[in-house]
Motif scaffolding. Structure first.
Motif, PDB file in Angstrom:
ATOM      1  N   GLY A 138       0.848  -1.359   0.030  1.00 11.43           N
ATOM      2  CA  GLY A 138       0.005  -0.111   0.147  1.00 11.43           C
ATOM      3  C   GLY A 138       0.817   1.402  -0.049  1.00 11.43           C
ATOM      4  N   SER A 141       2.468   1.744  -3.483  1.00  7.90           N
ATOM      5  CA  SER A 141       1.453   2.232  -4.553  1.00  7.90           C
ATOM      6  C   SER A 141       0.956   3.390  -4.378  1.00  7.90           C
ATOM      7  CB  SER A 141       0.600   0.973  -4.799  1.00  7.90           C
ATOM      8  OG  SER A 141      -0.276   0.832  -3.607  1.00  7.90           O
ATOM      9  N   ILE A 143      -1.301   4.148  -1.908  1.00  3.52           N
ATOM     10  CA  ILE A 143      -2.538   4.049  -1.469  1.00  3.52           C
ATOM     11  C   ILE A 143      -2.366   4.376   0.243  1.00  3.52           C
ATOM     12  CG2 ILE A 143      -4.433   2.373  -0.280  1.00  3.52           C
ATOM     13  CD1 ILE A 143      -3.824   0.863  -2.861  1.00  3.52           C
ATOM     14  N   LEU A 144      -1.313   4.037   0.751  1.00  8.30           N
ATOM     15  CA  LEU A 144      -1.025   4.624   2.332  1.00  8.30           C
ATOM     16  C   LEU A 144       0.253   5.447   2.368  1.00  8.30           C
ATOM     17  CD1 LEU A 144      -1.254   0.940   3.886  1.00  8.30           C
ATOM     18  CD2 LEU A 144      -2.816   2.746   3.921  1.00  8.30           C
ATOM     19  N   TYR A 257     -10.191   7.549   0.412  1.00  8.22           N
ATOM     20  CA  TYR A 257      -9.625   6.646  -0.747  1.00  8.22           C
ATOM     21  C   TYR A 257      -9.773   7.601  -1.908  1.00  8.22           C
ATOM     22  CZ  TYR A 257      -8.289   3.715  -4.819  1.00  8.22           C
ATOM     23  OH  TYR A 257      -7.801   3.430  -5.913  1.00  8.22           O
TER      24      TYR A 257
END
Length: 288
Positions: A138, A141, A143-144, A257
Motif C-alpha cells: 500500500g 503504490s 494508497i497508504l 481513498y
C-alpha cells in the motif's frame, strides 16, 4: 497420548459420537470461522509471493503443507475427543495441556502449555510478516503514506510496517475475547478474499491471454466466493451490531481513498507532513 488412552480401553468419550450436534446454519458459520482461521496460514505465503524465488512452486507448497497440517489437526482433535469428555471439550481452553495432564501429570501439562505457546509465537511471526507486506504494498503504490513502503537497507524488511502491525495487534488483543476477535477478523477478511476471487474470475474472462506464472482451476475461486458469501451473510443474523460497526469502519475508508489517494483533493499541508514524517522514519529505521 489419545490413541494410547484408546488402546487402554477408554472408549466412553467417543461412544457418544456426534450427539448434540447442531444443524443451525448460523452456528455452523461461527464454527467455520474458527476452522478456517486455523487453516489460514497458506495466505501468508501467497502474500509474500513476490519474495519467493520460484513462484510456480506455490500450488505444490500449499498442497503439501495443507495436507500435513490437516492430518495433524485431525489427529490432535481426535485425541482430544478420546481423552476428554464433551463438557471439557466445549470449554475450549488449553485442551492439549489437559490431555497431557491426564496422561502424564503436571509435568506433561506444563510441557504442552510451553510447546503451544512456542508454536503460537511462530504463527504470530509468520502472520506479522504477511500483514506487513500488505502495508508495504500500500505504501509503495501510494494508497497508504510512504512511510509504510520503507524497507530497511540492511535486512530488506519493512520495519515500520512491522512495528505498526505489532502496535495494532496489541490494541486488538487488549479486548480480551479471542473468539470475538476471530469472528470479527473473519467477517472482514473473508469478504475481501471473496472480492479478490471475484476479481480473478473477471480477469479470466476479460484478460484470457495475460501472462500468469500460476494458473489454477476455477473451482478454487468459485468455492472461495461461495464460502466467503456464506461467512459474510451469517454474522448479520447472529450479531448484526458487530457487522454494522465493522462495515461502517471499512466503508469509512472509501471516501478517504477517492479524495486523498485518487487525487480529487490532496491538501498541501497533509502531503508536506507525510513527506517529512516519511523522511524522519527512514532516517531512524535506516530505511528507504
Amino acid at each position: 497420548l489419545g490413541f494410547i488412552h484408546l488402546i487402554q480401553g477408554h472408549t466412553e468419550n467417543i461412544e457418544v459420537g456426534f450427539d448434540g450436534t447442531s444443524w443451525k446454519p448460523q452456528e455452523w458459520g461461527e464454527a467455520w470461522n474458527s476452522v478456517l482461521w486455523a487453516y489460514n496460514g497458506w495466505i501468508s505465503l501467497s502474500v509474500m509471493l513476490g519474495e519467493v524465488k520460484d513462484p510456480r512452486m506455490l500450488p505444490r507448497i500449499v498442497a503439501i503443507s495443507m495436507s500435513i497440517v490437516t492430518i495433524l489437526y485431525v489427529l490432535a482433535v481426535t485425541s482430544y475427543h478420546i481423552v476428554l469428555d464433551m463438557e471439557t471439550m466445549k470449554s475450549g481452553s488449553a485442551l492439549a495441556s489437559k490431555v497431557a495432564g491426564i496422561k502424564i501429570g503436571q509435568a506433561g501439562e506444563v510441557f504442552y502449555a510451553v510447546a503451544v505457546a512456542v508454536s503460537t509465537l511462530g504463527n504470530a511471526m509468520c502472520a506479522s510478516l504477511a500483514a506487513s507486506r500488505f502495508l508495504q504494498a500500500g505504501g509503495r503504490s501510494g494508497i497508504l503514506p510512504g512511510c509504510f513502503g520503507l524497507v530497511n537497507t540492511k535486512f530488506k524488511t519493512p520495519v515500520f510496517s512491522l512495528l505498526f502491525v505489532m502496535l495494532a495487534s496489541t490494541v486488538f488483543i487488549s479486548f480480551g475475547n479471542v473468539f470475538k476477535l476471530i469472528n470479527t477478523a473473519s467477517f472482514t477478511s473473508f469478504a475481501f478474499t471473496s472480492l479478490c476471487a471475484i476479481g480473478l474470475l473477471v480477469m479470466r474472462h476479460t484478460l484470457p491471454d495475460i501472462s500468469r506464472p500460476i494458473k489454477v482451476s476455477l473451482f478454487f475461486p468459485v468455492a472461495t466466493v461461495v464460502m466467503g458469501c456464506y461467512l459474510f451473510v451469517i454474522p448479520w443474523i447472529t450479531n448484526w451490531s458487530m457487522c454494522l460497526l465493522w462495515s461502517g469502519l471499512t466503508l469509512a475508508g472509501v471516501p478517504v481513498y477517492f479524495v486523498c489517494v485518487r487525487g480529487f483533493y490532496r491538501p498541501y499541508v497533509f502531503l508536506k507532513i507525510s513527506d517529512s514524517f516519511t523522511r524522519c522514519i527512514g532516517s531512524l529505521l535506516h530505511s528507504e
